[in-house]
Design a protein around this motif. Structure first.
Motif, mmCIF file in Angstrom:
data_model
loop_
_atom_site.group_PDB
_atom_site.id
_atom_site.type_symbol
_atom_site.label_atom_id
_atom_site.label_comp_id
_atom_site.label_asym_id
_atom_site.label_seq_id
_atom_site.Cartn_x
_atom_site.Cartn_y
_atom_site.Cartn_z
ATOM 1 N N LEU A 132 0.678 -1.085 0.000
ATOM 2 C CA LEU A 132 0.000 0.000 0.000
ATOM 3 C C LEU A 132 0.400 0.641 0.000
ATOM 4 C CD1 LEU A 132 -2.636 0.603 0.316
ATOM 5 C CD2 LEU A 132 -3.345 0.030 0.363
ATOM 6 N N SER B 245 -4.446 -7.771 -1.767
ATOM 7 C CA SER B 245 -3.132 -7.667 -1.129
ATOM 8 C C SER B 245 -2.552 -9.045 -0.840
ATOM 9 C CB SER B 245 -3.233 -6.888 0.183
ATOM 10 O OG SER B 245 -3.680 -5.569 -0.043
ATOM 11 N N VAL B 246 -1.255 -9.158 -1.056
ATOM 12 C CA VAL B 246 -0.495 -10.343 -0.676
ATOM 13 C C VAL B 246 0.709 -9.858 0.123
ATOM 14 C CG1 VAL B 246 0.889 -12.293 -1.462
ATOM 15 C CG2 VAL B 246 -1.197 -11.679 -2.698
ATOM 16 N N VAL B 247 0.864 -10.361 1.341
ATOM 17 C CA VAL B 247 1.987 -9.992 2.192
ATOM 18 C C VAL B 247 2.850 -11.224 2.404
ATOM 19 C CG1 VAL B 247 2.694 -8.895 4.344
ATOM 20 C CG2 VAL B 247 0.476 -8.338 3.344
ATOM 21 N N LEU B 248 4.157 -11.075 2.174
ATOM 22 C CA LEU B 248 5.084 -12.205 2.182
ATOM 23 C C LEU B 248 6.247 -11.960 3.141
ATOM 24 C CD1 LEU B 248 5.322 -12.584 -1.691
ATOM 25 C CD2 LEU B 248 3.940 -14.005 -0.157
ATOM 26 N N PRO B 249 6.919 -13.037 3.584
ATOM 27 C CA PRO B 249 8.124 -12.859 4.403
ATOM 28 C C PRO B 249 9.258 -12.206 3.621
ATOM 29 C CG PRO B 249 7.212 -15.062 4.682
ATOM 30 C CD PRO B 249 6.489 -14.446 3.517
ATOM 31 N N PHE C 1 -3.481 -4.218 -7.168
ATOM 32 C CA PHE C 1 -2.835 -5.380 -6.550
ATOM 33 C C PHE C 1 -1.642 -4.897 -5.747
ATOM 34 C CE2 PHE C 1 0.344 -8.859 -6.698
ATOM 35 C CZ PHE C 1 -0.379 -9.818 -5.979
ATOM 36 N N ASN C 2 -1.600 -5.285 -4.482
ATOM 37 C CA ASN C 2 -0.564 -4.856 -3.555
ATOM 38 C C ASN C 2 0.288 -6.052 -3.148
ATOM 39 O OD1 ASN C 2 0.881 -3.784 -1.335
ATOM 40 N ND2 ASN C 2 -0.797 -4.362 0.027
ATOM 41 N N LEU C 3 1.580 -6.000 -3.441
ATOM 42 C CA LEU C 3 2.525 -7.023 -3.014
ATOM 43 C C LEU C 3 3.431 -6.391 -1.975
ATOM 44 C CD1 LEU C 3 3.510 -9.927 -3.465
ATOM 45 C CD2 LEU C 3 5.075 -9.027 -5.210
ATOM 46 N N ALA C 4 3.395 -6.904 -0.752
ATOM 47 C CA ALA C 4 4.137 -6.285 0.346
ATOM 48 C C ALA C 4 4.985 -7.314 1.072
ATOM 49 C CB ALA C 4 3.172 -5.615 1.311
ATOM 50 N N ILE C 5 6.014 -6.817 1.749
ATOM 51 C CA ILE C 5 6.911 -7.651 2.532
ATOM 52 C C ILE C 5 6.753 -7.280 4.002
ATOM 53 C CG2 ILE C 5 9.303 -8.416 2.828
ATOM 54 C CD1 ILE C 5 8.056 -8.885 0.016
ATOM 55 N N ALA D 59 -8.281 -8.901 0.735
ATOM 56 C CA ALA D 59 -8.741 -7.827 -0.142
ATOM 57 C C ALA D 59 -9.518 -6.832 0.704
ATOM 58 C CB ALA D 59 -9.618 -8.381 -1.264
ATOM 59 N N SER D 60 -9.535 -5.597 0.254
ATOM 60 C CA SER D 60 -10.251 -4.551 0.973
ATOM 61 C C SER D 60 -10.961 -3.652 -0.031
ATOM 62 C CB SER D 60 -9.281 -3.724 1.825
ATOM 63 O OG SER D 60 -8.192 -3.265 1.044
ATOM 64 N N LYS D 61 -11.995 -2.975 0.456
ATOM 65 C CA LYS D 61 -12.781 -2.076 -0.392
ATOM 66 C C LYS D 61 -12.642 -0.653 0.116
ATOM 67 C CE LYS D 61 -16.009 -5.642 -1.891
ATOM 68 N NZ LYS D 61 -17.365 -6.225 -1.784
#
Length: 253
Positions: free
Chosen positions: A50, A182-186, A205-209, A218-220
């Motif tokens: 985000l 959203s996808v949050v990864l190590p 699409f949000n890719l975060a660490i 997902a959010s609205k």
């Protein structure tokens, strides 16, 4: 909604890179994800890898000092104010008047957090230092809706210049809707090739660490300018879109 709440509570200080959706949307999701434990500063980089979130339009814009590439935000894990009547105190601290109803549909006022915001340009300079207001509303099932209120800097992009899925006119005010996955990864190496590509091309699409395990949600979001103030609503993915718009209607008089 239980998974959404867990997602909000467990993720701290997520890092970001190459973005497309409005930085405000990104900012607000980050704020919400970081709502447990005291939150320090975090930076959103150009690729949101985000909200908001989101400020309140904190979208990419061109300034004399450089291009706005992100936002630094901080707040506490606890509410600064717990009574609805404290809204006047929050407005005084933020330095602007706003309107936030005591309830939004079936969601009732729960508490207020003061948020410190600064924009960051591509030279590393910090701009537009200010305070914003976040208000949490909860229903009987403990589901949450967050209302973020900010006086948008004059030199930032307006809402209609940002990415959105649809717009509805409510009493003459354009209200913009977006759904963000959203996808949050190590670690970034845990992302698939398809996710890395999508994070560069898909503004929603949000890719975060920042997680110890893979998290998907997902959010609205709804965002609109009203009487010189910007309002943004954020809810979980199970929120009915028509019900969501009705919440905006309760703010726009």
């Amino acid at each position: 909604m239980k998974d959404f709440d867990k997602y909000i509570k467990d993720e701290l200080n997520k890092s970001v890179e190459d973005s497309s959706p409005s930085d405000y949307l990104k900012n607000k999701i980050d704020l919400e994800i970081n709502s447990q434990g005291e939150k320090g500063e975090f930076k959103m980089k150009k690729r949101f890898v985000l909200v908001a979130a989101a400020a309140l339009v904190l979208s990419v814009g061109v300034f004399a000092t450089g291009k706005i590439t992100g936002t630094i935000s901080s707040s506490t894990s606890f509410y600064n104010y717990t009574n609805y009547t404290d809204m006047a105190k929050a407005e005084k601290k933020a330095g602007f008047d706003a309107y936030a109803p005591e309830s939004l549909g079936d969601y009732k006022f729960d508490g207020i957090r003061m948020v410190n915001l600064e924009d960051l340009d591509d030279t590393g300079a910090k701009l537009n230092k200010r305070k914003a207001i976040d208000i949490d509303y909860k229903n009987d099932a403990d589901d949450k809706v967050m209302l973020s209120i900010d006086k948008r800097p004059d030199n930032s992009k307006t809402v209609d210049e940002q990415f959105y899925h649809e717009m509805r006119d409510i009493k003459g005010v354009p209200v913009y809707y977006s759904r963000l996955e959203s996808v949050v990864l190590p670690d970034e190496k845990d992302a698939t090739k398809e996710e890395l590509e999508r994070s560069k091309k898909d503004p929603f699409f949000n890719l975060a660490i920042g997680s110890d395990k893979r998290e998907e949600d997902a959010s609205k979001h709804l965002i609109f300018d009203y009487k010189g103030i910007q309002y943004a609503l954020m809810a979980g993915d199970n929120m009915d879109v028509n019900e969501f718009y009705k919440m905006a209607e309760e703010i726009i008089k």
